[in-house]
Scaffold this motif. Structure first.
Motif, PDB file in Angstrom:
ATOM      1  N   GLN A   7       0.854  -1.188   0.000  1.00 10.97           N
ATOM      2  CA  GLN A   7       0.000   0.000   0.000  1.00 10.97           C
ATOM      3  C   GLN A   7       0.887   1.234   0.000  1.00 10.97           C
ATOM      4  OE1 GLN A   7      -1.771  -3.390   1.602  1.00 10.97           O
ATOM      5  NE2 GLN A   7      -0.753  -2.095   3.095  1.00 10.97           N
ATOM      6  N   ILE A   8       0.507   2.225  -0.798  1.00 13.02           N
ATOM      7  CA  ILE A   8       1.282   3.473  -0.897  1.00 13.02           C
ATOM      8  C   ILE A   8       0.309   4.639  -0.809  1.00 13.02           C
ATOM      9  CG2 ILE A   8       2.846   4.851  -2.313  1.00 13.02           C
ATOM     10  CD1 ILE A   8       3.655   2.147  -3.662  1.00 13.02           C
ATOM     11  N   CYS A   9       0.542   5.522   0.162  1.00 20.31           N
ATOM     12  CA  CYS A   9      -0.358   6.652   0.407  1.00 20.31           C
ATOM     13  C   CYS A   9       0.439   7.961   0.334  1.00 20.31           C
ATOM     14  CB  CYS A   9      -1.002   6.540   1.791  1.00 20.31           C
ATOM     15  SG  CYS A   9      -1.758   4.936   2.108  1.00 20.31           S
ATOM     16  N   PHE A  10      -0.033   8.878  -0.478  1.00 23.57           N
ATOM     17  CA  PHE A  10       0.585  10.204  -0.583  1.00 23.57           C
ATOM     18  C   PHE A  10      -0.248  11.191   0.239  1.00 23.57           C
ATOM     19  CE2 PHE A  10       2.213   7.910  -4.155  1.00 23.57           C
ATOM     20  CZ  PHE A  10       3.474   8.421  -4.393  1.00 23.57           C
ATOM     21  N   VAL A  11       0.379  11.786   1.243  1.00 29.32           N
ATOM     22  CA  VAL A  11      -0.337  12.636   2.197  1.00 29.32           C
ATOM     23  C   VAL A  11       0.120  14.078   2.040  1.00 29.32           C
ATOM     24  CG1 VAL A  11      -0.955  12.957   4.616  1.00 29.32           C
ATOM     25  CG2 VAL A  11      -0.354  10.671   3.784  1.00 29.32           C
ATOM     26  N   ARG A  12      -0.859  15.007   2.031  1.00 30.38           N
ATOM     27  CA  ARG A  12      -0.514  16.424   1.979  1.00 30.38           C
ATOM     28  C   ARG A  12      -1.581  17.234   2.726  1.00 30.38           C
ATOM     29  NH1 ARG A  12      -2.628  15.568  -3.267  1.00 30.38           N
ATOM     30  NH2 ARG A  12      -4.376  16.974  -3.761  1.00 30.38           N
ATOM     31  N   GLY A  13      -1.235  18.482   2.984  1.00 32.13           N
ATOM     32  CA  GLY A  13      -2.130  19.364   3.728  1.00 32.13           C
ATOM     33  C   GLY A  13      -1.406  19.959   4.923  1.00 32.13           C
ATOM     34  N   LEU A  14      -1.939  21.052   5.444  1.00 38.78           N
ATOM     35  CA  LEU A  14      -1.298  21.732   6.566  1.00 38.78           C
ATOM     36  C   LEU A  14      -2.145  21.713   7.820  1.00 38.78           C
ATOM     37  CD1 LEU A  14       0.249  24.828   4.705  1.00 38.78           C
ATOM     38  CD2 LEU A  14       1.375  22.711   5.403  1.00 38.78           C
ATOM     39  N   SER A  15      -3.322  21.124   7.732  1.00 35.36           N
ATOM     40  CA  SER A  15      -4.181  21.005   8.918  1.00 35.36           C
ATOM     41  C   SER A  15      -5.184  19.889   8.677  1.00 35.36           C
ATOM     42  CB  SER A  15      -4.896  22.324   9.212  1.00 35.36           C
ATOM     43  OG  SER A  15      -5.737  22.692   8.129  1.00 35.36           O
ATOM     44  N   SER A  16      -5.759  19.398   9.770  1.00 36.02           N
ATOM     45  CA  SER A  16      -6.758  18.337   9.676  1.00 36.02           C
ATOM     46  C   SER A  16      -8.081  18.916   9.144  1.00 36.02           C
ATOM     47  CB  SER A  16      -6.969  17.729  11.060  1.00 36.02           C
ATOM     48  OG  SER A  16      -7.861  16.660  11.008  1.00 36.02           O
ATOM     49  N   PRO A  17      -8.752  18.225   8.198  1.00 31.40           N
ATOM     50  CA  PRO A  17      -8.411  16.913   7.635  1.00 31.40           C
ATOM     51  C   PRO A  17      -7.342  17.013   6.552  1.00 31.40           C
ATOM     52  CG  PRO A  17     -10.436  17.723   6.660  1.00 31.40           C
ATOM     53  CD  PRO A  17     -10.047  18.725   7.692  1.00 31.40           C
ATOM     54  N   PHE A  18      -6.513  15.984   6.503  1.00 30.67           N
ATOM     55  CA  PHE A  18      -5.442  15.920   5.508  1.00 30.67           C
ATOM     56  C   PHE A  18      -5.928  15.156   4.275  1.00 30.67           C
ATOM     57  CE2 PHE A  18      -3.425  16.418   9.602  1.00 30.67           C
ATOM     58  CZ  PHE A  18      -2.478  17.402   9.356  1.00 30.67           C
ATOM     59  N   THR A  19      -5.314  15.413   3.138  1.00 30.97           N
ATOM     60  CA  THR A  19      -5.672  14.745   1.885  1.00 30.97           C
ATOM     61  C   THR A  19      -4.746  13.553   1.660  1.00 30.97           C
ATOM     62  OG1 THR A  19      -6.433  16.818   0.908  1.00 30.97           O
ATOM     63  CG2 THR A  19      -5.916  15.020  -0.606  1.00 30.97           C
ATOM     64  N   VAL A  20      -5.337  12.405   1.393  1.00 27.98           N
ATOM     65  CA  VAL A  20      -4.564  11.196   1.084  1.00 27.98           C
ATOM     66  C   VAL A  20      -4.875  10.812  -0.362  1.00 27.98           C
ATOM     67  CG1 VAL A  20      -4.094   8.802   1.684  1.00 27.98           C
ATOM     68  CG2 VAL A  20      -4.694  10.437   3.477  1.00 27.98           C
ATOM     69  N   GLN A  21      -3.845  10.755  -1.190  1.00 24.58           N
ATOM     70  CA  GLN A  21      -4.000  10.414  -2.609  1.00 24.58           C
ATOM     71  C   GLN A  21      -3.519   8.982  -2.829  1.00 24.58           C
ATOM     72  OE1 GLN A  21      -1.734  12.823  -5.390  1.00 24.58           O
ATOM     73  NE2 GLN A  21      -3.344  12.694  -6.913  1.00 24.58           N
ATOM     74  N   LEU A  22      -4.325   8.200  -3.586  1.00 25.41           N
ATOM     75  CA  LEU A  22      -4.075   6.767  -3.736  1.00 25.41           C
ATOM     76  C   LEU A  22      -4.094   6.398  -5.221  1.00 25.41           C
ATOM     77  CD1 LEU A  22      -6.659   6.165  -1.009  1.00 25.41           C
ATOM     78  CD2 LEU A  22      -4.251   5.655  -0.671  1.00 25.41           C
ATOM     79  N   PHE A  23      -3.224   5.446  -5.584  1.00 25.67           N
ATOM     80  CA  PHE A  23      -3.041   5.137  -7.008  1.00 25.67           C
ATOM     81  C   PHE A  23      -3.368   3.695  -7.374  1.00 25.67           C
ATOM     82  CE2 PHE A  23      -0.700   8.997  -6.396  1.00 25.67           C
ATOM     83  CZ  PHE A  23      -0.835   9.686  -7.592  1.00 25.67           C
ATOM     84  N   ASP A  24      -3.853   2.912  -6.418  1.00 26.40           N
ATOM     85  CA  ASP A  24      -4.266   1.547  -6.759  1.00 26.40           C
ATOM     86  C   ASP A  24      -5.369   1.104  -5.808  1.00 26.40           C
ATOM     87  OD1 ASP A  24      -3.050  -0.029  -4.416  1.00 26.40           O
ATOM     88  OD2 ASP A  24      -1.299   1.054  -5.195  1.00 26.40           O
ATOM     89  N   ARG A  25      -6.105   0.081  -6.209  1.00 22.60           N
ATOM     90  CA  ARG A  25      -7.281  -0.367  -5.461  1.00 22.60           C
ATOM     91  C   ARG A  25      -6.905  -0.904  -4.079  1.00 22.60           C
ATOM     92  NH1 ARG A  25     -12.191  -1.201  -7.397  1.00 22.60           N
ATOM     93  NH2 ARG A  25     -11.422  -1.090  -9.531  1.00 22.60           N
ATOM     94  N   ARG A  26      -5.775  -1.588  -3.982  1.00 26.01           N
ATOM     95  CA  ARG A  26      -5.390  -2.179  -2.699  1.00 26.01           C
ATOM     96  C   ARG A  26      -5.101  -1.088  -1.661  1.00 26.01           C
ATOM     97  NH1 ARG A  26      -2.812  -7.457  -1.697  1.00 26.01           N
ATOM     98  NH2 ARG A  26      -2.110  -7.452   0.464  1.00 26.01           N
TER      99      ARG A  26
END
Length: 595
Positions: free
Chosen positions: A46-65
């Motif tokens: 699993q690979i998660c790309f996280v960005r943002g400066l405050s909650s809620p943060f954005t998680v970007q995902l590139f595969d179904r798993r």
């Protein structure tokens, strides 16, 4: 070797540009896709790309798993079983929002998972959760997962976060630092070099201009040209690769300013590829010419993280060394070292402490170049090089020598300005001499055989005589001012030589008391002179009016007698030619481009 291996540790740093990354297969990827490719190659599930400066943060995902993992952890096991708030995975790059507690839960439950977190996001996320980060670092059961902290190759994006004494990177939990490698690296002159040394394989620079990366770019350029002959020419590939590698690792080679390769200070592969693609034949010729002398150039480690600051930007604006033909090789190399020094990321205290002096100094450098003042330019350059040697963290001895260098710059600039004034005065004197002689000859032709008494009784002739005498007075007064400026310049030159004679000694042997007295005397004289000149100009040139007063105070008889004396001298050839009336001046300072 695989990058970002979890076995090396939980926390990894990666510094990279938003750039084009070329695989061995000639496929081009952007930064996000390249990181995803490398992490998949390292067998993270699993690979998660996280960005943002405050909650809620954005998680970007590139595969179904990866998407299924994040949704299940965010919603909880029972909620995911019941299908509540569980939209289907739609596309690569899909985003979901997660609160900070949900993200921390994912990291706690992660297995073979990589979280790619931008450095400012990481600081924002763990600023109030330092205990949870310490627990994650201590938990040996998660050796198959990693937190990959992603930062730009611009140091101003990351250095303030690392250097913040209250920030997460210097935080301690139970008396133990969360990032001992960062704290240790902050004590070094070059922070990022030391950080890589401390962290080893857990610190990566993706913009490294290694031979392998450059070769990939060269191969892609040949493949893009669809030239099978070039594609199979391995010797040419190796030659161009070596040339480009040496160019970006040798200040000496780069300082010659003779290549079409770009400065490319952030080491972007896309920029290099664009130039190679556009100017391939030229680069090949450069590489072939360079091959014979490749062992003559000293190599340095390349800078992979650059600190952009006001001083470095000021230096970059100055057209050195590429556009100055008489800039010597040694000076060009020193110039590159100067840029390298200011680009090297540090905690910046030493530069901040001297910011105003350095800014003024570089302003003088630019001004002297603009005015074509070669002597002052090189003195400013020597001043900066001296500061580079001292790293601008001066003790008392270094500070006093640095101040003396700055005073010598003032003297050198004054000498240049005086030289310009002297040149102008000499030109004005020559013009006045010619005008005076022409008017005298014209007067003689007009009067012919008329008697002196008749001429003096003629109002028109009298006015002409007064006008000619005024030119002569103006000429003599300008010669007085010229002589005064020649004397001033001689004194300034003598004082400058005295200061430089003391400063040229080894630093430990410099007589500081003698240096101070010499400098104080020179600067006091300089300020008094230029203050007087400025006041005279501002008050309507009182000095000039006083010099002309002698003309107005003479009687008519005195003026007539003086005029006929001048006429007699001219008729008998006593006055000589105009050039011979000029006061002897010092040899003129050479033009900057004639040095």
């Amino acid at each position: 070797m695989e990058k970002f291996r979890a076995q090396e540790g939980l926390i990894h740093f990666v510094f990279a540009n938003e750039d084009t990354y070329i695989l061995d297969s000639m496929v081009q990827l952007n930064l996000t896709d390249y990181l995803y490719y490398e992490l998949k190659r390292t067998r993270y599930e699993q690979i998660c790309f996280v960005r943002g400066l405050s909650s809620p943060f954005t998680v970007q995902l590139f595969d179904r798993r990866s998407y299924a993992f994040c949704v299940s952890q965010k919603q909880g096991f029972l909620a995911s079983l019941m299908g509540k708030e569980d939209p289907d995975y739609e596309r690569p790059g899909q985003e979901i929002l997660c609160r900070d507690d949900q993200l921390l839960k994912m990291m706690t439950k992660a297995y073979k998972t990589a979280f790619v977190i931008r450095i400012d996001t990481f600081a924002a996320l763990f600023d109030n959760h330092a205990d949870q980060l310490a627990a994650l670092q201590r938990n040996g059961t998660h050796a198959d997962s990693c937190l990959l902290i992603l930062s730009s190759t611009a140091a101003e994006k990351s250095l303030p976060l690392f250097a913040d004494e209250k920030g997460i990177f210097q935080r301690r939990v139970d008396g133990r630092p969360l990032f001992p490698e960062v704290i240790c690296a902050l004590e070094a002159e070059n922070f990022y070099d030391r950080l890589q040394l401390q962290m080893g394989l857990r610190c990566a620079f993706l913009n490294e201009f290694s031979r392998w990366n450059i070769r990939s770019v060269v191969r892609w350029v040949l493949w893009k040209q669809h030239d099978e002959t070039l594609q199979t020419n391995l010797k040419q590939i190796d030659r161009v690769t070596e040339y480009v590698y040496h160019y970006y690792h040798s200040d000496q080679l780069r300082s010659r300013g003779m290549s079409v390769l770009p400065e490319n200070k952030y080491r972007k592969f896309s920029e290099l590829a664009g130039v190679l693609l556009r100017l391939w034949p030229t680069v090949c010729r450069e590489a072939e010419a360079w091959e014979a002398e490749k062992n003559c150039f000293q190599m340095q480690d390349s800078l992979y993280v650059i600190y952009e600051n006001e001083i470095e930007r000021q230096l970059e604006k100055i057209a050195i060394p590429r556009t100055i033909p008489d800039f010597q090789d040694e000076e060009r190399e020193q110039w590159c070292q100067l840029l390298r020094f200011f680009r090297t990321p540090r905690r910046n205290k030493l530069i901040a402490k001297r910011r105003s002096e350095l800014t003024d100094c570089i302003g003088q450098l630019d001004l002297s170049l603009e005015q074509n003042d070669g002597e002052t330019f090189r003195r400013v350059f020597d001043c900066l090089i001296f500061g580079l040697g001292y790293r601008f963290e001066f003790d008392e001895r270094g500070s006093r020598i640095w101040n003396a260098y700055n005073e010598s710059i003032q003297l050198s600039g004054a000498i240049f300005r005086l030289t310009k004034k002297i040149q102008q005065e000499q030109e004005d004197i020559a013009d006045l001499q010619i005008e005076w002689k022409e008017r005298m000859n014209a007067f003689r032709r007009r009067t012919g055989d008329r008697l002196k008494k008749d001429i003096e009784d003629d109002p028109l002739m009298t006015d002409e005589m007064d006008s000619i005498l005024q030119i002569r007075d103006n000429l003599e007064n300008r010669k007085v001012i010229l002589e005064s400026n020649l004397t001033r310049r001689m004194v300034y030159r003598k004082n400058l030589d005295s200061i430089e004679l003391i400063c040229d000694q080894p630093i430990e042997m410099v007589d500081l008391d003698k240096l101070k007295s010499t400098t104080d005397e020179a600067v006091t004289r300089l300020h008094e002179d230029w203050s007087a000149i400025y006041q005279a100009e501002e008050s309507g040139s009182r000095e000039w009016d006083n010099l002309l007063a002698s003309h107005r105070e003479r009687t008519e008889a005195q003026k007539h007698a003086e005029f006929w004396s001048e006429m007699h001298q001219l008729e008998n050839g006593v006055c000589g030619e105009p050039d011979e009336l000029l006061e002897p001046a010092e040899s003129q300072l050479p033009s900057f481009f004639d040095l």
